[in-house]
Design a protein around this motif. Structure first.
Motif, short mmCIF file in Angstrom:
data_model
loop_
_atom_site.label_atom_id
_atom_site.label_comp_id
_atom_site.label_asym_id
_atom_site.label_seq_id
_atom_site.Cartn_x
_atom_site.Cartn_y
_atom_site.Cartn_z
N VAL A 181 0.84 -1.20 0.00
CA VAL A 181 0.00 0.00 0.00
C VAL A 181 0.88 1.25 0.00
CG1 VAL A 181 -1.77 1.29 1.26
CG2 VAL A 181 -1.82 -1.21 1.25
N THR A 202 4.06 5.31 3.57
CA THR A 202 3.35 6.59 3.60
C THR A 202 4.34 7.74 3.49
OG1 THR A 202 1.72 7.91 4.84
CG2 THR A 202 3.35 6.71 6.14
N THR A 238 -3.46 6.15 7.91
CA THR A 238 -2.41 5.13 7.78
C THR A 238 -2.71 3.93 8.67
OG1 THR A 238 -0.93 7.06 7.69
CG2 THR A 238 0.08 4.88 7.61
N LEU A 247 -5.48 1.86 7.21
CA LEU A 247 -4.97 1.05 6.10
C LEU A 247 -4.13 -0.12 6.61
CD1 LEU A 247 -3.93 3.94 3.69
CD2 LEU A 247 -5.63 2.16 3.17
N ALA A 248 -3.25 0.14 7.56
CA ALA A 248 -2.38 -0.92 8.08
C ALA A 248 -3.18 -2.01 8.76
CB ALA A 248 -1.35 -0.32 9.05
N ILE A 296 4.56 -0.39 8.81
CA ILE A 296 4.49 0.91 8.14
C ILE A 296 5.88 1.49 7.94
CG2 ILE A 296 3.60 3.27 8.29
CD1 ILE A 296 1.41 2.15 10.21
N TYR A 343 2.83 -1.48 -6.37
CA TYR A 343 1.80 -1.17 -5.38
C TYR A 343 0.43 -1.63 -5.90
CZ TYR A 343 5.38 1.61 -3.09
OH TYR A 343 6.52 1.99 -2.46
N VAL A 375 2.42 -0.91 4.49
CA VAL A 375 2.03 0.43 4.06
C VAL A 375 3.26 1.34 4.02
CG1 VAL A 375 0.62 2.46 4.54
CG2 VAL A 375 -0.25 0.18 5.10
N GLU A 406 0.60 5.41 0.50
CA GLU A 406 -0.23 6.53 0.91
C GLU A 406 0.53 7.84 0.71
OE1 GLU A 406 -2.91 7.63 4.78
OE2 GLU A 406 -0.77 7.27 5.18
#
Length: 217
Positions: free
Chosen positions: A57, A84, A68, A71-72, A108, A126, A82, A59
């Motif tokens: 992912v 970001t 975030t 999403l995670a 992340i 991605y 993720v 961001e």
């Protein structure tokens, strides 16, 4: 918000009780006027990422890390990760603190800097991209991420209707003319792009959801 505030509150009640960390972040964002997605949009992101079993992912626009974390959590079970990006050093530092408290620090990767400079250095692959950053730069992001999203990948963009002002004949202060015009052009280009199938959803502040065409189609 371009539909009744009561509707947004009602949508929040349908989510049930959110955990204390998310509530703390919501209150912090409200107190400091930090732009974050609404809880309904956060839940939608998490659900969509989980349904697609997203593995990688991206961001653009971290702020304090509220979206975030949504999403995670959405990709946690599928083993996703993720990445970001945000250029605000202070907010990114606070976001990392929240990631640690959420037990998601290893899920992340937070990159500090201008996304327009960082994106060209990233490699493709991605399968889920979320954009919620400077509205005047959305067209730039669209061009830069196209080669990063895999066929069949999902692109979600927040604030695409910006208080409803993107709708033609809306009334708003002249100082917003450039930004609103940019968002209108962004939506026109995205929706007309044959490589993506796009729907625009009128909740939150307007959310576009696109799927990149798979090869051979």
């Amino acid at each position: 918000m371009f539909y009744p505030f009561e509707m947004e509150r009602y949508l929040e009640t349908l989510l049930g009780e959110r955990d204390p960390l998310l509530r703390e972040m919501e209150e912090q964002a409200l107190q400091e006027t930090i732009p974050v997605v609404t809880p309904a949009v956060g839940n939608f992101l998490s659900l969509l990422a989980a349904m697609n079993k997203a593995q990688s992912v991206l961001e653009i626009g971290t702020a304090i890390g509220y979206s975030t974390i949504w999403l995670a959590r959405g990709v946690e079970k599928s083993g996703g990760h993720v990445t970001t990006i945000d250029m605000n050093k202070d907010r990114l530092s606070r976001a990392r603190g929240y990631f640690q408290r959420a037990g998601l620090l290893e899920k992340i990767t937070a990159l500090e800097g201008d996304a327009r400079k960082i994106l060209p250095s990233l490699t493709s692959g991605y399968d889920f991209v979320f954009i919620d950053a400077a509205k005047g730069e959305y067209l730039d992001y669209l061009k830069l991420i196209d080669g990063l999203i895999i066929p069949g990948g999902i692109l979600v963009v927040d604030n695409v209707l910006f208080r409803g002002w993107v709708v033609p004949d809306s009334n708003f202060a002249p100082k917003y003319e450039r930004m609103v015009g940019g968002l209108r052009k962004f939506l026109q280009e995205l929706c007309a792009n044959p490589d993506y199938v796009t729907s625009v959803l009128p909740f939150g502040d307007g959310v576009s959801v696109s799927r990149k065409a798979e090869k051979g189609r």
